[in-house]
Motif scaffolding. Structure first.
Motif, PDB file in Angstrom:
ATOM      1  N   TRP A 162       1.054  -1.540   0.231  1.00  0.00           N
ATOM      2  CA  TRP A 162      -0.037   0.495   0.014  1.00  0.00           C
ATOM      3  C   TRP A 162       0.876   0.779   0.090  1.00  0.00           C
ATOM      4  O   TRP A 162       2.232   0.868   0.265  1.00  0.00           O
ATOM      5  N   ILE A 163       0.504   2.450  -0.579  1.00  0.00           N
ATOM      6  CA  ILE A 163       0.833   2.920  -0.361  1.00  0.00           C
ATOM      7  C   ILE A 163       1.953   4.206   0.607  1.00  0.00           C
ATOM      8  O   ILE A 163       3.095   4.931   0.925  1.00  0.00           O
ATOM      9  N   THR A 164       0.736   3.603   2.363  1.00  0.00           N
ATOM     10  CA  THR A 164       0.863   3.929   3.043  1.00  0.00           C
ATOM     11  C   THR A 164       2.595   3.434   4.012  1.00  0.00           C
ATOM     12  O   THR A 164       3.828   4.049   4.204  1.00  0.00           O
ATOM     13  N   THR A 198      -3.939   7.858  12.341  1.00  0.00           N
ATOM     14  CA  THR A 198      -4.413   7.280  11.387  1.00  0.00           C
ATOM     15  C   THR A 198      -4.787   7.900   9.844  1.00  0.00           C
ATOM     16  O   THR A 198      -4.570   8.753   9.860  1.00  0.00           O
ATOM     17  N   VAL A 199      -4.766   6.901   9.581  1.00  0.00           N
ATOM     18  CA  VAL A 199      -4.910   6.983   8.163  1.00  0.00           C
ATOM     19  C   VAL A 199      -6.089   5.849   7.213  1.00  0.00           C
ATOM     20  O   VAL A 199      -6.370   5.125   7.238  1.00  0.00           O
ATOM     21  N   GLY A 200      -6.764   6.199   5.870  1.00  0.00           N
ATOM     22  CA  GLY A 200      -6.510   5.778   4.720  1.00  0.00           C
ATOM     23  C   GLY A 200      -8.595   5.659   5.076  1.00  0.00           C
ATOM     24  O   GLY A 200      -9.514   5.021   4.101  1.00  0.00           O
ATOM     25  N   ASP A 218      -4.964  12.785  12.630  1.00  0.00           N
ATOM     26  CA  ASP A 218      -5.809  11.888  11.082  1.00  0.00           C
ATOM     27  C   ASP A 218      -5.204  13.036  10.093  1.00  0.00           C
ATOM     28  O   ASP A 218      -5.616  13.773   9.578  1.00  0.00           O
ATOM     29  N   THR A 219      -4.866  11.837   9.302  1.00  0.00           N
ATOM     30  CA  THR A 219      -4.173  12.188   7.530  1.00  0.00           C
ATOM     31  C   THR A 219      -4.555  11.879   6.463  1.00  0.00           C
ATOM     32  O   THR A 219      -4.492  10.763   6.103  1.00  0.00           O
ATOM     33  N   TRP A 220      -4.626  12.767   5.933  1.00  0.00           N
ATOM     34  CA  TRP A 220      -5.835  12.665   4.826  1.00  0.00           C
ATOM     35  C   TRP A 220      -4.424  12.205   3.144  1.00  0.00           C
ATOM     36  O   TRP A 220      -3.864  13.776   2.827  1.00  0.00           O
ATOM     37  N   TRP A 221      -4.670  11.877   2.634  1.00  0.00           N
ATOM     38  CA  TRP A 221      -3.694  11.279   1.150  1.00  0.00           C
ATOM     39  C   TRP A 221      -3.978  10.326   0.553  1.00  0.00           C
ATOM     40  O   TRP A 221      -4.709   9.609   0.599  1.00  0.00           O
ATOM     41  N   GLN A 222      -3.793  10.384  -0.939  1.00  0.00           N
ATOM     42  CA  GLN A 222      -4.198   9.419  -1.653  1.00  0.00           C
ATOM     43  C   GLN A 222      -2.776   8.642  -2.409  1.00  0.00           C
ATOM     44  O   GLN A 222      -1.548   9.368  -2.163  1.00  0.00           O
ATOM     45  N   THR A 223      -2.619   7.685  -2.771  1.00  0.00           N
ATOM     46  CA  THR A 223      -2.158   7.037  -3.476  1.00  0.00           C
ATOM     47  C   THR A 223      -0.928   7.926  -4.321  1.00  0.00           C
ATOM     48  O   THR A 223       0.441   7.630  -4.687  1.00  0.00           O
ATOM     49  N   GLU A 224      -1.943   9.090  -5.271  1.00  0.00           N
ATOM     50  CA  GLU A 224      -1.668   9.671  -5.859  1.00  0.00           C
ATOM     51  C   GLU A 224      -0.830  10.488  -5.620  1.00  0.00           C
ATOM     52  O   GLU A 224      -0.543  11.452  -6.479  1.00  0.00           O
ATOM     53  N   ASP A 284     -12.737  12.685  -3.497  1.00  0.00           N
ATOM     54  CA  ASP A 284     -13.242  13.144  -2.299  1.00  0.00           C
ATOM     55  C   ASP A 284     -14.540  14.314  -1.939  1.00  0.00           C
ATOM     56  O   ASP A 284     -13.975  15.339  -3.205  1.00  0.00           O
ATOM     57  N   ILE A 286     -13.682  15.513   5.477  1.00  0.00           N
ATOM     58  CA  ILE A 286     -13.855  14.887   4.145  1.00  0.00           C
ATOM     59  C   ILE A 286     -15.144  13.553   4.634  1.00  0.00           C
ATOM     60  O   ILE A 286     -15.505  13.430   5.598  1.00  0.00           O
ATOM     61  N   LYS A 344     -10.604  -0.547   2.819  1.00  0.00           N
ATOM     62  CA  LYS A 344     -11.237   0.139   2.219  1.00  0.00           C
ATOM     63  C   LYS A 344     -12.522   0.017   2.180  1.00  0.00           C
ATOM     64  O   LYS A 344     -12.296  -1.258   1.990  1.00  0.00           O
TER      65      LYS A 344
END
Ligand code: 7RM
Length: 654
Positions: free
Chosen positions: A314-316, A390-392, A416-422, A507, A519, A619
């Motif tokens: 996973w990107i994480t 936390t993430v995902g 609480d970390t928001w991000w994406q593979t991208e 999102d 989100i 997810k």
């Protein structure tokens, strides 16, 4: 605004960072953070250029910070040359060579500490082995491996010689593996005989053999790590054992210097439609994003023991296991097994054993462990933990509060970390020493990240609590560069919506009175009930707030009168009702949601199951649930479901 996404979640709790935390933090207060924001605003390129010069070690300096001439194909730090493994390993050797880089524990409980010096040597040796197998700069190497140090060693070894890695999660099927091999045109696969998960052997090599039987003709070599030690078959001319490949190789490997924009890796992500996209990341910009976010968000210090539980598939696991913390010279924990083996306190037992100071996991894991009761974490000394992450997925306020009180003992900030593979790296999160947190909000964008909520026309939504499209308005160093082999898809998916001007994250989100981001769910999952557009997150969160509910997923089911009707899948704490039916509880939950949110959000139908279908990164697979609710045939890949029997329950047939 008729197309606005409506928000119903009201959360008033606010937690200030403790003085003890702030005092020692890299960014200790709002004023210091404001300075960073200001600098990024006054001179965006200068802000990132200074960091790139200071934080990365270059072989050849860059001249141009950002080249936008081919937008949306942005180039960062052009002309620069560096090596990613050099930045993660070599530069720590002089002062920190004996420091532990990786603490590894397997499912059976065996532990091993690997120093930076030893890791450097292992990476050099495996890089030499790859070269000996004919792997050159630019070649693609697929990893299909357990969550063991050799996975990180392989990623770093690829980076050392400029090969492009692509990790395929070990739970994926032969078909998915074959598709990814073919899309990348990989020359080599690195795998293992097998690994243990939940006490069972995962047949990695056998699956790999199957993948190469049905295709993947570009593969010339399969390197096989002996891990489980059980019998497997080796194909003479193609397969070689990891330990045999390492015979006669040198301990040193001069890094291959690559351009800043040289692809470091491809990572496949399955969107809601079509085949998975090979997200392509760069070298310099990616590492800068991974490193800066590690420093800012996790506030990494010399003596931290950092445990990100994500798999490297996973990107994480890329940004916060294999790259960010190593570039920062930290000590990481890696665990190979399942979170509840042998018991539900495995994570807490390991936090105690290894004196973990920073713990980073997914909401789905937090909810699962919360469901098991407080006795399990309470059996362990968790006092070493100083920061939680936390993430995902959106985290529901209930789970957030449990995480804070039972794991963090009211002492630890939660990021609480928001991000994406991208996006490659964390984009929004509270800076823990400076930003007060609210349960369920990822709070503010990081310095140098221009996040905003936009309407269909691309205008900022400035009124508080009005939902819209989450967008990033300026290119950032760790952004994806393209979709491998399908540049048009890169443009169509991420840039066409706002005419090439802004990055569309996919999102929905809102900002509250304090400017905090919330989100609301994926845009594709937004429900439309009698003309009201509702995100999934808030309804699910309301359901989970009921004492009997452990997990919930809502989707829209086509309905003649309302357009869509809300359909909820619910996992209860404790037993599932007989045959999945409990009319009384269903009525109670409908009333509950109506009271918490409003009658419009009341689920029309509720189905009870033992589990929800999830991706390997945790997810909820809402598209699969839509198929199930409409009683259509499943066309999605369900090979990664942990429990396929669940499909019958979800269909209401058992
Ligand atoms: C890191 C990762 C990306 C999607 C993203 C969101 C959701 C991730 C959060 C979140 C709410 C969060 N990469 N998401 N983090 N939603 N709060 N803190 O997960 O490419 O696998 O997924 O995950 O929908 O777009 S990913």
């Amino acid at each position: 605004m008729s197309h606005e996404i409506e928000s119903t979640l009201h959360e008033e709790r606010l937690f200030q960072p403790s003085q003890t935390f702030s005092e020692q933090a890299r960014i200790p207060d709002m004023a210091t953070l404001q300075e960073l924001y200001q600098k990024a605003e006054d001179d965006y390129e200068g802000f990132w250029a200074d960091l790139a010069r200071k934080e990365l070690t270059w072989h050849k300096p860059f001249q141009t910070t950002l080249n936008s001439n081919h937008a949306p194909h942005y180039r960062w730090f052009e002309e620069g040359e560096l090596n990613i493994s050099y930045n993660c390993l070599d530069r720590h050797l002089a002062n920190n060579g004996d420091k532990t880089a990786i603490i590894f524990e397997d499912e059976k409980g065996n532990n091993r500490h690997i120093s930076y010096k030893a890791l450097h040597r292992d990476v050099c040796r495996f890089a030499n082995a790859l070269k000996e197998q004919g792997i050159e700069k630019g070649d693609r190497v697929i990893l299909y491996m357990p969550m063991c140090p050799q996975a990180v060693i392989t990623m770093q070894a690829c980076a050392r010689i400029g090969a492009i890695h692509s990790v395929v999660f070990g739970g994926f099927s032969a078909q998915s593996l074959k598709d990814r091999i073919e899309d990348t045109g990989a020359k080599a696969v690195v795998t293992a005989d097998g690994c243990y998960r939940g006490g069972k052997i995962i047949e990695l090599k056998a699956t790999c053999d199957k993948a190469l039987e049905i295709g993947g003709n570009s593969v010339q070599t399969v390197i096989v790590l002996k891990r489980s030690g059980h019998d497997i078959s080796m194909t003479q001319t193609r397969d070689i054992w990891w330990h045999d490949a390492l015979k006669n190789v040198a301990d040193e490997c001069i890094p291959t210097w690559v351009n800043s924009e040289h692809p470091l890796f491809l990572l496949y992500t399955s969107g809601s439609t079509g085949k998975p996209k090979g997200i392509q990341h760069s070298s310099a910009g990616y590492l800068l994003g991974a490193l800066m976010s590690t420093k800012w968000v996790f506030d990494i210090r010399e003596d931290d023991i950092f445990w990100c539980t994500a798999d490297v598939g996973w990107i994480t696991g890329h940004s916060y296991v294999a790259y960010g913390p190593l570039a920062a010279g930290a000590t990481i924990v890696m665990y190979e097994g399942a979170p509840t083996t042998p018991n539900g306190d495995r994570f807490w037992e390991m936090c105690e054993r290894h004196k973990v100071t920073i713990f980073y996991t997914a909401p789905t894991a937090i909810r699962t462990l919360m469901k098991l009761g407080d006795e399990l974490p309470n059996k362990h000394d968790l006092s070493s933990i100083r920061l939680l992450g936390t993430v995902g997925e959106p985290i529901n306020p209930e789970a957030w509060m449990w995480y804070r009180s039972v794991i963090g003992k009211e002492q630890c900030p939660i990021v609480d970390t928001w991000w994406q593979t991208e996006t490659g790296a964390i984009m929004m999160a509270p800076i823990p020493g400076a930003v007060a947190t609210k349960p369920g909000s990822c709070t503010l964008a990081l310095p140098g990240i221009d996040a905003d909520i936009l309407d269909e026309k691309g205008n900022s939504i400035t009124a508080p609590n009005k939902g819209g499209y989450l967008a990033i308005k300026k290119p950032w160093p760790s952004m994806l560069r393209t979709v491998w082999g399908d540049d048009q898809r890169y443009i169509d998916t991420y840039w066409s919506y706002f005419d090439g001007k802004y990055y569309l994250a996919g999102d929905s989100a809102r900002r509250d009175e304090d400017g905090y981001f919330w989100i609301m769910g994926r845009i594709d999952d937004v429900l439309n009930v009698s003309g009201h557009r509702l995100g999934t997150m808030e309804i699910e969160s309301a359901l989970v707030a009921h004492p009997r509910v452990a997990e919930a997923a809502v989707i829209g089911k086509p309905d003649e009168t309302t357009g869509e009707a809300i359909f909820a899948f619910v996992v209860l704490r404790g037993e599932r009702p007989e045959g999945g039916i409990d009319e009384a509880l269903t009525q109670e939950l409908r009333k509950w949601v109506a009271k918490q949110i409003g009658p419009i959000a009341k689920p029309a139908e509720i189905r009870y199951a033992d589990n929800l279908p999830k991706t390997r990164s945790g997810k909820i697979m809402r598209r699969l649930l839509r198929t199930i609710a409409s009683d259509e045939e499943i066309t999605q890949d369900v090979s990664t479901l942990e429990n396929e029997a669940i499909l019958l329950q979800l269909r209401g047939k058992s």
